[in-house]
Scaffold this active site. Sequence first.
Site, PDB file in Angstrom:
ATOM      1  N   ASP A 152     -68.396  16.645-114.343  1.00  0.00           N
ATOM      2  CA  ASP A 152     -69.529  16.109-114.787  1.00  0.00           C
ATOM      3  C   ASP A 152     -69.450  14.993-115.699  1.00  0.00           C
ATOM      4  OD1 ASP A 152     -68.977  17.401-117.291  1.00  0.00           O
ATOM      5  OD2 ASP A 152     -70.219  19.244-116.672  1.00  0.00           O
ATOM      6  N   HIS A 155     -59.945  18.466-111.925  1.00  0.00           N
ATOM      7  CA  HIS A 155     -60.800  18.716-110.482  1.00  0.00           C
ATOM      8  C   HIS A 155     -61.525  17.426-109.987  1.00  0.00           C
ATOM      9  CE1 HIS A 155     -60.580  23.410-111.171  1.00  0.00           C
ATOM     10  NE2 HIS A 155     -59.512  23.053-110.725  1.00  0.00           N
ATOM     11  N   ASN A 177     -66.410  32.281-124.968  1.00  0.00           N
ATOM     12  CA  ASN A 177     -67.015  32.991-123.876  1.00  0.00           C
ATOM     13  C   ASN A 177     -67.977  33.824-124.072  1.00  0.00           C
ATOM     14  OD1 ASN A 177     -67.882  33.612-121.004  1.00  0.00           O
ATOM     15  ND2 ASN A 177     -65.860  32.729-120.329  1.00  0.00           N
ATOM     16  N   ASN A 192     -64.205  20.493-115.097  1.00  0.00           N
ATOM     17  CA  ASN A 192     -65.672  20.055-114.932  1.00  0.00           C
ATOM     18  C   ASN A 192     -65.563  18.613-114.101  1.00  0.00           C
ATOM     19  OD1 ASN A 192     -66.606  22.394-115.967  1.00  0.00           O
ATOM     20  ND2 ASN A 192     -67.120  21.549-117.982  1.00  0.00           N
ATOM     21  N   ALA A 228     -70.879  28.408-126.116  1.00  0.00           N
ATOM     22  CA  ALA A 228     -70.098  27.298-126.520  1.00  0.00           C
ATOM     23  C   ALA A 228     -70.709  26.277-127.515  1.00  0.00           C
ATOM     24  CB  ALA A 228     -69.398  26.584-125.267  1.00  0.00           C
TER      25      ALA A 228
HETATM   26  P1  NAD Z   1     -67.403  29.620-113.609  1.00  0.00           P
HETATM   27  O1  NAD Z   1     -68.579  29.484-113.157  1.00  0.00           O
HETATM   28  O2  NAD Z   1     -66.351  30.485-112.558  1.00  0.00           O
HETATM   29  O3  NAD Z   1     -67.209  30.348-114.936  1.00  0.00           O
HETATM   30  C1  NAD Z   1     -68.136  30.088-115.999  1.00  0.00           C
HETATM   31  C2  NAD Z   1     -67.750  30.638-117.444  1.00  0.00           C
HETATM   32  O4  NAD Z   1     -68.495  29.913-118.298  1.00  0.00           O
HETATM   33  C3  NAD Z   1     -68.071  32.436-117.074  1.00  0.00           C
HETATM   34  O5  NAD Z   1     -66.860  33.005-117.613  1.00  0.00           O
HETATM   35  C4  NAD Z   1     -69.147  32.351-118.085  1.00  0.00           C
HETATM   36  O6  NAD Z   1     -69.098  33.543-118.887  1.00  0.00           O
HETATM   37  C5  NAD Z   1     -69.099  31.390-119.154  1.00  0.00           C
HETATM   38  N1  NAD Z   1     -70.126  30.919-119.738  1.00  0.00           N
HETATM   39  C6  NAD Z   1     -71.482  30.930-119.061  1.00  0.00           C
HETATM   40  N2  NAD Z   1     -72.406  30.027-119.991  1.00  0.00           N
HETATM   41  C7  NAD Z   1     -71.418  29.802-121.197  1.00  0.00           C
HETATM   42  C8  NAD Z   1     -71.947  29.215-122.275  1.00  0.00           C
HETATM   43  N3  NAD Z   1     -73.072  28.779-122.818  1.00  0.00           N
HETATM   44  N4  NAD Z   1     -70.928  29.124-123.295  1.00  0.00           N
HETATM   45  C9  NAD Z   1     -69.660  29.489-122.956  1.00  0.00           C
HETATM   46  N5  NAD Z   1     -69.052  30.011-121.865  1.00  0.00           N
HETATM   47  C10 NAD Z   1     -70.089  30.093-120.886  1.00  0.00           C
HETATM   48  O7  NAD Z   1     -66.634  28.012-113.782  1.00  0.00           O
HETATM   49  P2  NAD Z   1     -65.098  27.701-114.160  1.00  0.00           P
HETATM   50  O8  NAD Z   1     -64.295  28.502-114.728  1.00  0.00           O
HETATM   51  O9  NAD Z   1     -65.217  26.341-114.629  1.00  0.00           O
HETATM   52  O10 NAD Z   1     -64.617  27.478-112.484  1.00  0.00           O
HETATM   53  C11 NAD Z   1     -65.229  27.261-111.290  1.00  0.00           C
HETATM   54  C12 NAD Z   1     -65.074  25.808-110.758  1.00  0.00           C
HETATM   55  O11 NAD Z   1     -66.417  25.288-110.700  1.00  0.00           O
HETATM   56  C13 NAD Z   1     -64.407  24.724-111.499  1.00  0.00           C
HETATM   57  O12 NAD Z   1     -63.246  24.300-110.773  1.00  0.00           O
HETATM   58  C14 NAD Z   1     -65.134  23.571-111.540  1.00  0.00           C
HETATM   59  O13 NAD Z   1     -64.694  22.454-111.084  1.00  0.00           O
HETATM   60  C15 NAD Z   1     -66.361  23.687-110.769  1.00  0.00           C
HETATM   61  N6  NAD Z   1     -67.889  23.679-111.542  1.00  0.00           N
HETATM   62  C16 NAD Z   1     -67.888  22.606-112.462  1.00  0.00           C
HETATM   63  C17 NAD Z   1     -69.205  22.342-112.789  1.00  0.00           C
HETATM   64  C18 NAD Z   1     -69.237  20.959-113.826  1.00  0.00           C
HETATM   65  O14 NAD Z   1     -68.831  20.119-113.611  1.00  0.00           O
HETATM   66  N7  NAD Z   1     -70.383  21.097-114.666  1.00  0.00           N
HETATM   67  C19 NAD Z   1     -70.113  23.151-112.423  1.00  0.00           C
HETATM   68  C20 NAD Z   1     -70.126  24.308-111.875  1.00  0.00           C
HETATM   69  C21 NAD Z   1     -68.685  24.396-111.273  1.00  0.00           C
END
Ligand code: NAD
Length: 253
Positions: free
Chosen positions: A107, A122, A217, A105, A235
């Site tokens: 964030d 990242h 997850n 993340n 989570a």
């Molecule tokens: P992803 O969107 O591919 O996957 C998110 C995962 O989280 C899914 O498997 C989903 O089932 C699960 N999920 C959804 N709600 C949940 C909850 N409440 N509790 C637990 N699990 C939950 O995201 P990723 O795997 O992090 O990869 C994608 C890329 O996106 C990363 O490289 C990241 O840098 C970037 N990203 C970051 C942010 C952030 O900083 N918050 C937001 C969006 C994307």
Amino acid sequence: MEMRALLGQRLLERLATAERFAVLTGAGVSAESGIATFRDPNGLWAQFRPEELASMEGFLANPTRVWQWYQYRRHVIESAQPNPAHIALAKLEQIVPTFTLITQNIDRLHQRAGSQRVLELHGNLEDHHCAQCGRPYQGEISAEIAQPPRCPSCGGLIRPSVVWFGELLPAGVLAEAEHAARTAEIFLVIGTSAEVYPAAGLPLIAWHHGAMLIEVNPTPTHLSSYAHAAIRQKAGVAMPHLVALIEQLRSNC
Ligand code: NAD
Ligand code: ZN
């Protein structure tokens, strides 16, 4: 099902005594803070593919669009608060001797929840650098800036210091994360689809080196078949229970 039953006896014993914990988090850990995951079909920017918004090609093709997307995300993140999962992970760091929190993340919610040491695979949304010469950018980035600023040294476009598709991860950070994966006794994977490499390879490195894997997850991933326990909960629901249980197990022995 109750947390103890989900984990099973062998894992409970390991959780009680393990010295080295590592954790990999993804966008799902921040979902309950109101920050959309990348693949969220309802996202405001869902009409664009991630590659169009998070790649050098996408940035050069339309710098203003990409810049405004990151400005929008920064606005969402600044208005958001860490949730119980972030807070539980900050607590876990205090409970166990060796703890490495690795996040995909950008964030900074882990830090805002009190985590002391976070490996940002990242990058993050606070730092910026020049897309042309690579120098860090020190100027202030306020919410009103609607266009990417120009580099004072070379005139190139300023971009957020996040890792885009097709780019290498920061080498030192990745090396530290791999070391933590190789040496962990317990490896937690929380809220990641485990589709983006090399981050997604870290749990497998840990597994190959004998760590017990716990996945948190609601949805199964390709890592699920390696997990010694798969907790199909959000989570923010699972982590406070899991950390409270770990604390309890360790105070009894
Ligand atoms: P992803 O969107 O591919 O996957 C998110 C995962 O989280 C899914 O498997 C989903 O089932 C699960 N999920 C959804 N709600 C949940 C909850 N409440 N509790 C637990 N699990 C939950 O995201 P990723 O795997 O992090 O990869 C994608 C890329 O996106 C990363 O490289 C990241 O840098 C970037 N990203 C970051 C942010 C952030 O900083 N918050 C937001 C969006 C994307
Ligand atoms: Zn420059």
